[in-house]
Each structure stands twice: as C-alpha cells, then as structure tokens.
Design a protein around this motif. Structure first.
Motif, short mmCIF file in Angstrom:
data_model
loop_
_atom_site.label_atom_id
_atom_site.label_comp_id
_atom_site.label_asym_id
_atom_site.label_seq_id
_atom_site.Cartn_x
_atom_site.Cartn_y
_atom_site.Cartn_z
N UNK A 104 0.84 -1.19 0.00
CA UNK A 104 0.00 0.00 0.00
C UNK A 104 0.88 1.25 0.00
N UNK A 105 0.33 2.32 -0.53
CA UNK A 105 1.06 3.59 -0.55
C UNK A 105 1.37 4.03 0.87
N UNK A 106 0.42 3.82 1.78
CA UNK A 106 0.60 4.26 3.16
C UNK A 106 1.77 3.53 3.83
N UNK A 107 1.89 2.23 3.61
CA UNK A 107 2.98 1.49 4.26
C UNK A 107 4.33 1.90 3.67
N UNK A 108 4.37 2.15 2.36
CA UNK A 108 5.63 2.60 1.75
C UNK A 108 5.96 4.01 2.23
N UNK A 109 4.95 4.85 2.42
CA UNK A 109 5.19 6.21 2.92
C UNK A 109 5.82 6.16 4.30
N UNK A 110 5.29 5.30 5.17
CA UNK A 110 5.86 5.16 6.52
C UNK A 110 7.31 4.68 6.45
N UNK A 111 7.56 3.70 5.59
CA UNK A 111 8.92 3.18 5.43
C UNK A 111 9.84 4.26 4.89
N UNK A 112 9.37 4.99 3.88
CA UNK A 112 10.18 6.05 3.28
C UNK A 112 10.49 7.15 4.29
N UNK A 113 9.51 7.52 5.09
CA UNK A 113 9.75 8.56 6.10
C UNK A 113 10.81 8.10 7.11
N UNK A 114 10.77 6.83 7.49
CA UNK A 114 11.77 6.30 8.42
C UNK A 114 13.15 6.27 7.74
N UNK A 115 13.18 5.89 6.46
CA UNK A 115 14.45 5.88 5.73
C UNK A 115 15.03 7.29 5.61
N UNK A 116 14.16 8.27 5.41
CA UNK A 116 14.63 9.66 5.34
C UNK A 116 15.18 10.11 6.69
N UNK A 117 14.45 9.79 7.75
CA UNK A 117 14.87 10.20 9.09
C UNK A 117 16.25 9.63 9.45
N UNK A 118 16.56 8.46 8.90
CA UNK A 118 17.84 7.82 9.20
C UNK A 118 18.91 8.14 8.15
N UNK A 119 18.56 8.96 7.17
CA UNK A 119 19.55 9.40 6.19
C UNK A 119 19.81 8.45 5.04
N UNK A 120 18.89 7.49 4.80
CA UNK A 120 19.08 6.53 3.71
C UNK A 120 18.53 7.05 2.38
N UNK A 121 17.51 7.89 2.45
CA UNK A 121 16.95 8.53 1.25
C UNK A 121 16.75 10.00 1.53
N UNK A 122 16.51 10.75 0.46
CA UNK A 122 16.08 12.14 0.59
C UNK A 122 14.97 12.36 -0.41
N UNK A 123 14.10 13.30 -0.09
CA UNK A 123 13.03 13.66 -1.00
C UNK A 123 13.49 14.83 -1.86
N UNK A 124 13.06 14.82 -3.11
CA UNK A 124 13.37 15.93 -4.01
C UNK A 124 12.13 16.27 -4.83
N UNK A 125 12.13 17.44 -5.39
CA UNK A 125 10.99 17.89 -6.20
C UNK A 125 10.79 16.95 -7.38
N UNK A 126 9.53 16.75 -7.72
CA UNK A 126 9.15 15.91 -8.86
C UNK A 126 8.68 16.85 -9.97
#
Length: 152
Positions: free
Chosen positions: A66-88
């Motif tokens: 689900x989009x929601x579960x991936x969003x939660x995972x992505x937010x945790x990955x960002x908080x730990x410095x594994x990913x960053x969000x950028x403009x689309x």
C-alpha cells in the motif's frame, strides 16, 4: 457442496506453499538486512529507488504494497539518512525519493550478503528445477494479473 477439481486442489496447495515460503523469505530478508540497519521492507524500497528516483505511489505499485505502508517506510528511511526527498517535475505534491550515499552503501552491503545467501541456497537445488518453478510462478502471476484486470 462444491468440491475442488484436481487443478483447484493443486492450485490451493501451491498458494499455501507460497504463503509459507513468503514468511520464511521475509524472515531471511530481515536477517540479511539487519546488520546494515535495515528490514526487508526498507531493503525493498531502497532496491526500487536505486534504479531511479521514484514517488512513493510508484514504489508501492512495483512491490505490491500500500502507498501508506511505503510512505511510513520512506519517512523512516529519510529520518535515518538513507533517502532524501526531491521535487518531482511531473507532480507538484508527489516528491521523488532518491538514495543518499549512505543508503546506497547500506543497500550494497545487503546485496553482497544476499548474493552469498542465494548462491548457498541455490546450490542445494538443481538449476533445472529452479527454472521450472520460476516459469510456473510467472504463469501464476500472469493469470492473477489477467483475473485482476477483468474484475470490476
């Protein structure tokens, strides 16, 4: 009362075996990912984003979550410095996820462990039997996709 056909009963046995294997594979994935500070879910997301930056919805579709579960995972990955969000450039609100150098490093660590693990376990089976199973599972997936597309 309706009864299974031979094909229906065998298909049900296959589904149950897949469910059992899925649980074991997720647990194995967690063991492979843990030394790098990841889980199977985080590893999956990083693996998709490794190919190219992607919005959460696209990642969710590609791995069947689900989009929601991936969003939660992505937010945790960002908080730990594994990913960053950028403009689309294609969507104002759906930001793209991009691996950071830290995320790429950790992903490569897990991939190295997975390679050794796959070679070890794959060596316990014949290549011919593995190819047969892969072909059969591909046929099952295609049949399920056709059924889903035909459903209202």
């Amino acid at each position: 009362m309706a009864k299974y056909t031979t094909a229906g009963s065998t298909f049900t046995d296959l589904v149950l075996e897949i469910f059992l294997n899925n649980g074991l594979l997720l647990a194995a994935g967690d063991r492979l990912a843990a030394p790098s500070g990841l889980t199977s879910a985080r590893w999956q997301v990083l693996g998709v984003v490794d190919h190219e930056p992607a919005p959460v919805a696209n990642v969710a579709r590609s791995i069947g979550l689900t989009r929601q579960s991936v969003q939660q995972t992505a937010d945790a990955l960002e908080a730990e410095g594994f990913i960053e969000y950028e403009e689309n450039p294609h969507h104002r609100r759906a930001k793209l996820m991009r691996l950071t150098p830290k995320g790429r490093e950790r992903l490569r660590e897990v991939e190295a462990r997975q390679l050794a693990w796959a070679n070890k376990l794959g060596g316990k089976l014949t290549a011919a039997s593995l190819k047969t199973v892969v072909g059969t599972l591909r046929e099952v997936r295609e049949a399920l996709e056709q059924e889903a597309a035909a459903s209202p």
